[in-house]
Design a protein around this motif. Structure first.
Motif, PDB file in Angstrom:
ATOM      1  N   LEU A   1       5.918  -0.950   1.154  1.00 50.35           N
ATOM      2  CA  LEU A   1       6.274  -1.291   2.524  1.00 50.35           C
ATOM      3  C   LEU A   1       5.039  -1.110   3.389  1.00 50.35           C
ATOM      4  O   LEU A   1       4.200  -0.242   3.113  1.00 50.35           O
ATOM      5  N   SER A   2       4.951  -1.852   4.464  1.00 51.37           N
ATOM      6  CA  SER A   2       3.841  -1.699   5.393  1.00 51.37           C
ATOM      7  C   SER A   2       4.040  -0.469   6.274  1.00 51.37           C
ATOM      8  O   SER A   2       5.033  -0.352   6.989  1.00 51.37           O
TER       9      SER A   2
ATOM     10  N   ALA B   1       6.384   9.194   1.969  1.00 51.71           N
ATOM     11  CA  ALA B   1       5.955   8.023   2.732  1.00 51.71           C
ATOM     12  C   ALA B   1       4.455   8.120   2.967  1.00 51.71           C
ATOM     13  O   ALA B   1       3.996   8.907   3.798  1.00 51.71           O
ATOM     14  N   CYS B   2       3.694   7.327   2.227  1.00 54.26           N
ATOM     15  CA  CYS B   2       2.225   7.321   2.329  1.00 54.26           C
ATOM     16  C   CYS B   2       1.825   6.176   3.244  1.00 54.26           C
ATOM     17  O   CYS B   2       1.666   5.026   2.794  1.00 54.26           O
ATOM     18  N   ARG B   3       1.645   6.482   4.494  1.00 58.86           N
ATOM     19  CA  ARG B   3       1.451   5.456   5.520  1.00 58.86           C
ATOM     20  C   ARG B   3       0.311   4.494   5.209  1.00 58.86           C
ATOM     21  O   ARG B   3       0.470   3.274   5.265  1.00 58.86           O
ATOM     22  N   ASP B   4      -0.861   5.036   4.889  1.00 56.83           N
ATOM     23  CA  ASP B   4      -2.043   4.186   4.760  1.00 56.83           C
ATOM     24  C   ASP B   4      -2.178   3.539   3.395  1.00 56.83           C
ATOM     25  O   ASP B   4      -3.067   2.699   3.199  1.00 56.83           O
ATOM     26  N   ASP B   5      -1.327   3.898   2.448  1.00 62.80           N
ATOM     27  CA  ASP B   5      -1.272   3.204   1.163  1.00 62.80           C
ATOM     28  C   ASP B   5      -0.125   2.206   1.108  1.00 62.80           C
ATOM     29  O   ASP B   5       0.108   1.571   0.080  1.00 62.80           O
TER      30      ASP B   5
ATOM     31  N   HIS C   1      -2.335   9.609   3.457  1.00 65.24           N
ATOM     32  CA  HIS C   1      -1.605   9.934   4.681  1.00 65.24           C
ATOM     33  C   HIS C   1      -0.100  10.121   4.445  1.00 65.24           C
ATOM     34  O   HIS C   1       0.737   9.353   4.939  1.00 65.24           O
ATOM     35  N   PRO C   2       0.277  11.179   3.717  1.00 61.75           N
ATOM     36  CA  PRO C   2       1.704  11.465   3.487  1.00 61.75           C
ATOM     37  C   PRO C   2       2.337  12.117   4.713  1.00 61.75           C
ATOM     38  O   PRO C   2       2.532  13.320   4.775  1.00 61.75           O
TER      39      PRO C   2
END
Length: 364
Positions: free
Chosen positions: A353-354, A325-329, A309-310
């Motif tokens: 980061l979360s 920013a890879c949200r789900d990783d 999820h970039p």
């Protein structure tokens, strides 16, 4: 395995920021705060090595998108919430120390604000779920006045599952001052200008129609302002336009996602204007790479698989690195960018980061 990850958690000890060399620039990351994240994070980023050092953080609800004020002393960050508490925040920023100071917030009066831009006089938010654009006058001290008005997009796109209600995804200032907004559900790009005397937006009509079912998402300009590049979420196509006086003339439409995953996300142009990058999600997640031809059109030259999820990415001012920013990783991946070929190489220096969803560098 990520050998040089930077672990940021609830008990993170941030390093001092004084005495950095000229290669060090400030970088901010916005996150979703539904899984323990504080919100906004400040870093020093070394443009020569690709290493990031944490400075501090600020508790802000869902700062999923933000932008710097024209003087760099303030940050305007949305709080993306799907209810009446959604706001645009003004946050002071010290570019030397890299520290935050909350100033004020104003209601967007539209759910899920997901984009913000400013020309120094007003700030705009695109409110996705409401399908509206909110306008905030900026006061002399940089803080936000109350939202004056909203403009609505329309429904009616052929995708009944995604375009059955109005959605707005982007509101930006063109190089000549016009305001362009993406009407996600109406498959259009709209044009406005701001009348400061009357404190209202003046409607200049449709800047461009987009192919039905495209779901236009993000729009960016070339460094010289002659061309604009649109990333559409549902078609996952990039559309190339020439731009003049609030109007866009289509030159080309080119696919960014062979997986047809309907998750087109972000788009940016390299600082030298020679390459365009677009992120795609939901399947085969990654960054698609295009070379810019002499007439502004694009040639697809490659793709770089990324984490999951970039949603957003940024290129360093010197063009050497591209950060995703890879949200789900739960990571921001750092890629080395070849200035001659445009291709990317993972440096394995992830920032952990979360749910990171927005990365920006302090404007030089």
């Amino acid at each position: 395995m990520k050998f040089k990850s930077i672990l940021l958690g609830m008990a993170l000890a941030f390093s001092p920021v004084f005495g950095f060399a000229d290669n060090n620039i400030k970088m901010l990351v916005g996150t979703y705060t539904d899984a323990g994240s504080q919100g906004l994070y400040s870093f020093s980023f070394d443009q020569s090595t690709g290493k990031a050092s944490g400075i501090t953080s600020l508790n802000v609800d869902n700062p999923s998108y933000f932008t710097f004020s024209k003087d760099g002393r303030n940050i305007y960050a949305v709080s993306e919430k799907n209810n009446a508490t959604a706001v645009l925040n003004c946050i002071g920023y010290d570019p030397v120390k890299g520290t935050f100071a909350f100033k004020n917030s104003q209601l967007t009066h539209g759910g899920d604000p997901c984009y913000v831009d400013t020309d120094g006089k007003i700030a705009l938010t695109a409110n996705y779920s409401a399908g509206t654009i909110s306008v905030f006058p900026i006061l002399k001290n940089g803080t936000l006045d109350k939202s004056l008005l909203q403009l609505g997009s329309v429904k009616g796109g052929p995708d009944r599952s995604r375009q059955n209600t109005p959605h707005a995804h982007c509101a930006i200032f063109a190089p000549d001052g016009y305001i362009l907004t993406t009407d996600f559900s109406g498959d259009r790009i709209l044009c406005f200008s701001y009348n400061k005397r009357d404190k209202k937006l003046e409607d200049h009509g449709i800047a461009a129609h987009v192919s039905p079912g495209s779901g236009p998402r993000h729009l960016v300009f070339s460094p010289n302002g002659k061309y604009a590049y649109l990333m559409s979420e549902l078609s996952c196509n990039v559309t190339v336009y020439t731009y003049k006086d609030g109007k866009l003339k289509e030159l080309q439409t080119i696919a960014a996602d062979n997986a047809n995953a309907r998750g087109g996300a972000d788009i940016h142009v390299s600082p030298d204007g020679m390459f365009v990058y677009a992120s795609t999600r939901l399947s085969g997640d990654g960054i698609t790479i295009f070379r810019v031809n002499n007439n502004g059109t694009l040639t697809r030259i490659g793709a770089q698989f990324t984490g999951t999820h970039p949603r957003n990415f940024a290129i360093t001012p010197n063009g050497k690195y591209l950060l995703v920013a890879c949200r789900d990783d739960n990571s921001v991946q750092v890629y080395l960018r070849d200035k001659f070929t445009g291709l990317l190489k993972d440096t394995n220096q992830d920032i952990i980061l979360s749910h990171p969803v927005c990365v920006k560098f302090y404007p030089e």
